[in-house]
Design a protein around this motif. Structure first.
Motif, PDB file in Angstrom:
ATOM      1  N   ALA A   9       0.974  -1.277   0.122  1.00 53.98           N
ATOM      2  CA  ALA A   9      -0.135   0.120   0.051  1.00 53.98           C
ATOM      3  C   ALA A   9       0.917   1.371  -0.062  1.00 53.98           C
ATOM      4  O   ALA A   9       2.068   1.269   0.361  1.00 53.98           O
ATOM      5  CB  ALA A   9      -0.929   0.101   1.236  1.00 53.98           C
ATOM      6  N   ARG A  10       0.285   2.395  -0.570  1.00 53.61           N
ATOM      7  CA  ARG A  10       1.125   3.585  -0.748  1.00 53.61           C
ATOM      8  C   ARG A  10       0.358   4.719  -0.357  1.00 53.61           C
ATOM      9  O   ARG A  10      -0.917   4.780  -0.655  1.00 53.61           O
ATOM     10  CB  ARG A  10       1.725   3.865  -2.307  1.00 53.61           C
ATOM     11  N   ILE A  11       0.838   5.919   0.438  1.00 57.33           N
ATOM     12  CA  ILE A  11      -0.013   6.868   0.605  1.00 57.33           C
ATOM     13  C   ILE A  11       0.885   8.115   0.246  1.00 57.33           C
ATOM     14  O   ILE A  11       2.055   8.181   0.420  1.00 57.33           O
ATOM     15  CB  ILE A  11       0.013   7.044   2.242  1.00 57.33           C
ATOM     16  N   ASN A  12       0.319   8.750  -0.666  1.00 52.47           N
ATOM     17  CA  ASN A  12       0.598  10.325  -1.201  1.00 52.47           C
ATOM     18  C   ASN A  12       0.697  11.352   0.103  1.00 52.47           C
ATOM     19  O   ASN A  12      -0.592  11.355   0.385  1.00 52.47           O
ATOM     20  CB  ASN A  12       0.086  10.551  -2.263  1.00 52.47           C
ATOM     21  N   ILE A  13       1.721  12.053   0.026  1.00 59.94           N
ATOM     22  CA  ILE A  13       1.596  12.952   0.749  1.00 59.94           C
ATOM     23  C   ILE A  13       1.681  14.513   0.094  1.00 59.94           C
ATOM     24  O   ILE A  13       2.476  14.572  -0.761  1.00 59.94           O
ATOM     25  CB  ILE A  13       2.872  13.382   1.898  1.00 59.94           C
ATOM     26  N   ASN A  14       0.574  15.535   0.334  1.00 59.57           N
ATOM     27  CA  ASN A  14       0.482  16.456  -0.628  1.00 59.57           C
ATOM     28  C   ASN A  14       0.391  17.520  -0.022  1.00 59.57           C
ATOM     29  O   ASN A  14       0.238  18.012   1.278  1.00 59.57           O
ATOM     30  CB  ASN A  14      -1.062  16.339  -1.315  1.00 59.57           C
ATOM     31  N   ALA A  15       1.158  18.675  -0.498  1.00 62.46           N
ATOM     32  CA  ALA A  15       1.489  19.857   0.304  1.00 62.46           C
ATOM     33  C   ALA A  15       0.827  21.029  -0.664  1.00 62.46           C
ATOM     34  O   ALA A  15       0.428  21.017  -1.668  1.00 62.46           O
ATOM     35  CB  ALA A  15       2.802  20.381   0.148  1.00 62.46           C
ATOM     36  N   HIS A  16       0.035  21.986   0.179  1.00 65.14           N
ATOM     37  CA  HIS A  16      -0.464  22.922   0.099  1.00 65.14           C
ATOM     38  C   HIS A  16      -0.220  24.260   0.847  1.00 65.14           C
ATOM     39  O   HIS A  16      -0.200  23.892   2.180  1.00 65.14           O
ATOM     40  CB  HIS A  16      -2.018  22.792  -0.229  1.00 65.14           C
ATOM     41  N   PRO A  17      -0.391  25.503   0.356  1.00 66.04           N
ATOM     42  CA  PRO A  17      -0.193  26.567   1.312  1.00 66.04           C
ATOM     43  C   PRO A  17      -1.415  26.718   2.318  1.00 66.04           C
ATOM     44  O   PRO A  17      -2.533  26.561   2.017  1.00 66.04           O
ATOM     45  CB  PRO A  17      -0.143  27.760   0.435  1.00 66.04           C
ATOM     46  N   MET A  19       7.533  19.328  -2.135  1.00 65.05           N
ATOM     47  CA  MET A  19       7.269  18.191  -2.969  1.00 65.05           C
ATOM     48  C   MET A  19       7.694  17.208  -1.869  1.00 65.05           C
ATOM     49  O   MET A  19       8.669  16.514  -2.185  1.00 65.05           O
ATOM     50  CB  MET A  19       8.116  17.867  -4.153  1.00 65.05           C
ATOM     51  N   PRO A  20       6.811  16.947  -0.820  1.00 64.23           N
ATOM     52  CA  PRO A  20       6.948  15.558  -0.002  1.00 64.23           C
ATOM     53  C   PRO A  20       6.726  14.280  -0.728  1.00 64.23           C
ATOM     54  O   PRO A  20       6.206  14.211  -1.737  1.00 64.23           O
ATOM     55  CB  PRO A  20       6.109  15.852   1.018  1.00 64.23           C
ATOM     56  N   PRO A  21       7.607  13.240  -0.137  1.00 61.20           N
ATOM     57  CA  PRO A  21       7.703  11.987  -0.781  1.00 61.20           C
ATOM     58  C   PRO A  21       6.403  11.234  -0.290  1.00 61.20           C
ATOM     59  O   PRO A  21       5.738  11.585   0.590  1.00 61.20           O
ATOM     60  CB  PRO A  21       8.930  11.342  -0.194  1.00 61.20           C
ATOM     61  N   SER A  22       6.154  10.184  -1.140  1.00 60.59           N
ATOM     62  CA  SER A  22       5.041   9.065  -0.809  1.00 60.59           C
ATOM     63  C   SER A  22       5.658   8.335   0.016  1.00 60.59           C
ATOM     64  O   SER A  22       7.080   8.114   0.398  1.00 60.59           O
ATOM     65  CB  SER A  22       4.550   8.498  -1.800  1.00 60.59           C
ATOM     66  N   VAL A  23       4.859   7.460   0.768  1.00 61.26           N
ATOM     67  CA  VAL A  23       5.342   6.579   1.684  1.00 61.26           C
ATOM     68  C   VAL A  23       4.672   5.168   1.682  1.00 61.26           C
ATOM     69  O   VAL A  23       3.304   5.327   1.162  1.00 61.26           O
ATOM     70  CB  VAL A  23       5.094   6.843   3.470  1.00 61.26           C
ATOM     71  N   TYR A  24       5.160   4.160   1.826  1.00 61.31           N
ATOM     72  CA  TYR A  24       4.514   2.762   1.440  1.00 61.31           C
ATOM     73  C   TYR A  24       4.793   1.756   2.375  1.00 61.31           C
ATOM     74  O   TYR A  24       5.964   1.988   3.210  1.00 61.31           O
ATOM     75  CB  TYR A  24       4.930   2.297   0.109  1.00 61.31           C
TER      76      TYR A  24
END
Length: 735
Positions: free
Chosen positions: A226-234, A252-257
């Protein structure tokens, strides 16, 4: 007679207490992979009073470092881990929102009516009678004794980086469950890691205050991954940077799996695995899973093993230097350990496309800063012996932060961002010359001088060569930093010590302040630098200009020294001349290495300052005979600094090698543990300094603003690991 018996009884009690205090922390031994490991046997939460009867303020859950060039993991005694990334910006993947510098994990085992928590301050891992905690080279292992004859072993392993800039950013978790009971058991093991991405530079702010917010989405799920994307926003008004643009914030944070041979699951806040097995009496089962950061190019599951010394012990042993010929068991153990910590702490920077060795400690792990470059330069010195490619990359990492005028920035934070600062450091170029000289002397890799690099900022694309960069830095040292009325190298507002800046405004003294430490460094490091540049076919005009500069500084220093028994520290102006009435270690760390003094003169100076700075210290040599500022004699104004005492030992080696070896042993972790068995910080790592006997001895001088000092990050600075390793190799050289 009665008084004598009472006295004897008290002495025995004190001795027993001392033995128990020493035993309560833990001990070292060699495992069957011929690598050192530490078994921690103390209680949690860790508490201890200082020599004044007050709280020592040491972190309550001690930690050990696992890592490679692409991954950092702190494994706590409680079983809690902090998973970190530093490729773009320093950040915790599973940050604990309730406290800084900590992580969150959920680890449970259940069977019948038993449900046991295996991780955390309230878990079995916190009970040394029910969990054996062992930490070694590339691994951490927790061996649990559970009710009804069930045993569980949880091992965390990190694979070493085989090449510069590379590495597998995966943590391998291996869990072996064994049924030593009399009946068959159905056992469920669950381990989860909540995802909470918090850059170190933002951790002291509330979620609402942070300029950038992060949210999470499940990107993919299968039975075994399984993978989780990490999204950045102001989170407030920002000018959003391009992906390759230096920025204070991570955008641009990395994803984690997670991957496993067993079932896994994910939601928008946690990766987890849960497995139910049935074990007959006498049987066991092992499961493996990995948690990784970024794009997975190599799964460690294929190489997962049940080695109790970590899954990659053989690879670590091949990577690290051998000290089998060293008869001193303390030196053999500590040099192996120091070499490991250097490799585990080194990090790849995407912005600079190089691997460097961060100072660590508060700077990297608390603030997320890669400062100061002088520290990164010192840290690479032993790698010149043990891993020349790492040393070369670390040198290029620093050189790529040079501006067109030769100024070298203090460091960077966020994604390659060099913040504006009040610091106008006057010694960064000198540390470049020192490290480059040693790299060339040890490796003979003169090709680095013709290496193409890009000046800072990288996105501007201004190309040059290392040789040209060194020329620019020398001109900056000579003309911008310059020299004062006594002919000494100017201080600007900071040399090694920042304390001048804190007490005396640079608006007043910037143009007049002179540094004896900087000047002694010129005398100590530039002659070898010039020799190595000549061997690398540097332009004659360049080496001639440096030779003239070095000669002028040396003459000015010796003229100022005159017949005094030791050097002054610094002159801010005619009315502020420091170090004339008390001895300071700073200039002498390099003065004793200076070629402009005879061996007898160096020996005489050392004999004068040694009783003033070493007496009555148990573990090192402090910065001051007494406080120079009139405040608490700690930190820069009375503490023991590894970056100063080890260079001093090298100076001593120029006239008394046996004394230098004595100092090296005195500065060791073992000697610290012998004198301060009650403290854990100092037994296997340390911050950049330790307080001396002048004030709150044996503890770190906490200087950062934080509500609970127990939550500061106080260990794994590079200096107490890299400096002794470098000195060891230097002292082994035949002269």
């Amino acid at each position: 007679m009665k008084k004598g018996l009472i006295h004897l009884f008290l002495v025995l009690c004190i001795n027993v207490f001392a033995i128990e205090a020493k035993a309560q922390i833990g001990h070292w031994h060699w495992n069957d992979s011929n690598l050192p490991e530490y078994q921690y046997s103390g209680a949690l939460p860790f508490t201890m009073q200082d020599d004044r009867g007050e709280d020592s303020l040491l972190p309550e859950d001690p930690y050990f470092l696992l890592g490679n060039y692409r991954l950092t993991v702190f494994a706590h005694v409680s079983g809690t881990i902090e998973m970190m990334t530093a490729e773009r910006a320093w950040a915790r993947i599973n940050a604990d929102e309730s406290r800084p510098n900590y992580g969150v994990n959920n680890v449970f085992i259940s069977y019948g009516r038993n449900r046991q928590q295996l991780c955390g301050m309230n878990s079995l891992a916190a009970d040394n009678s029910r969990c054996k905690r062992t930490f070694g080279v590339g691994f951490a292992r927790y061996d649990y004794t559970l009710p009804e004859g069930i045993a569980c072993s949880r091992t965390l392993s990190v694979k070493p980086s085989a090449k510069v800039n590379e590495g597998v950013s995966e943590l391998l978790v291996s869990v072996t469950i064994r049924n030593n009971g009399r009946r068959k058991q159905s056992i469920t093991y669950r381990e989860g890691m909540p995802i909470n991405f918090v850059p170190m530079g933002l951790q002291m702010q509330s979620r609402e205050e942070r300029a950038v917010a992060y949210d999470y989405e499940v990107a993919e799920t299968t039975k075994n991954s399984a993978r989780i994307n990490i999204n950045a926003h102001p989170n407030k008004f920002l000018v959003w940077p391009e992906s390759n643009e230096a920025s204070l914030y991570e955008v641009m944070p990395p994803s984690v799996y997670i991957q496993s041979t067993e079932n896994v699951s994910a939601n928008d806040s946690e990766l987890s695995t849960a497995t139910t097995i049935t074990l007959k009496p006498g049987s066991s089962h092992t499961l493996h899973y990995i948690i990784g950061i970024g794009d997975n190019h190599q799964s460690l599951l294929a190489s997962a093993t049940c080695n109790r010394n970590g899954a990659f012990a053989d690879e670590w042993r091949r990577l690290l230097p051998e000290f089998n010929s060293e008869n001193d068991t303390t030196l053999r153990r500590e040099m192996t350990w120091n070499a490991y910590i250097m490799e585990a702490s080194a990090k790849y920077s995407t912005y600079f496309d190089e691997t460097f060795i961060p100072q660590g400690s508060v700077y990297s792990y608390h603030y997320g800063d890669n400062i100061a470059n002088r520290d990164h330069l010192q840290a690479l010195l032993p790698a010149c012996y043990t891993n020349p490619q790492l040393a070369r990359s670390a040198l290029l990492y620093v050189l790529k932060q040079t501006h067109a005028d030769g100024e070298l920035t203090r460091g960077n934070q966020g994604y390659g961002y060099a913040p504006p600062t009040i610091y106008k450091e006057s010694d960064q170029q000198l540390y470049v010359f020192q490290s480059m000289a040693e790299y060339l002397r040890i490796t003979h890799d003169y090709s680095i001088l013709n290496q193409n690099i890009t000046l800072y900022p990288a996105e501007a694309g201004r190309a040059t060569t290392v040789m040209d960069c060194l020329k620019r830095q020398f001109v900056y040292l000579r003309d911008e930093i310059g020299r004062g009325e006594n002919g000494l190298v100017r201080l600007q507002n900071s040399d090694w010590s920042d304390s001048f800046l804190h007490k005396y405004s640079p608006n007043v003294y910037n143009w007049s302040a002179e540094s004896h430490l900087n000047s002694a460094m010129v005398m100590a490091v530039m002659p070898e630098f010039i020799r190595q540049l000549k061997a690398g076919n540097a332009p004659e005009a360049f080496t001639a200009a440096m030779s003239q500069y070095c000669s002028e500084v040396s003459n000015a220093f010796l003229r100022d020294l005159g017949s005094r028994p030791y050097s002054a520290r610094a002159y801010l102006d005619q009315n502020h001349r420091f170090g004339l009435d008390l001895a300071c270690i700073e200039p002498h760390s390099y003065l004793l290495q200076a070629e402009g003094l005879t061996a007898e003169h160096r020996k005489s100076i050392y004999q004068n300052i040694r009783p003033l700075l070493e007496t009555p210290e148990k573990i090192g040599i402090r910065t001051r005979e007494r406080s120079m500022w009139g405040n608490l004699a700690q930190g820069e104004d009375g503490g023991i600094w590894f970056s100063l005492e080890y260079p001093l030992a090298l100076g001593v080696a120029s006239f008394d090698k046996a004394e230098a070896w004595r100092l090296l042993k005195k500065f060791s972790f073992e000697n610290f543990a012998n004198h301060y068995p009650q403290y854990w910080m100092g037994h296997w790592t340390a911050a950049d300094e330790v307080n001396s006997t002048l004030y709150r001895e044996g503890l770190y001088a906490i200087w950062i603003p934080i509500e609970n000092y127990r939550h500061t990050f106080q260990g794994f600075c590079s200096h107490p690991h890299t400096w002794p390793l470098y000195c060891y190799y230097k002292l082994k050289e035949k002269r």
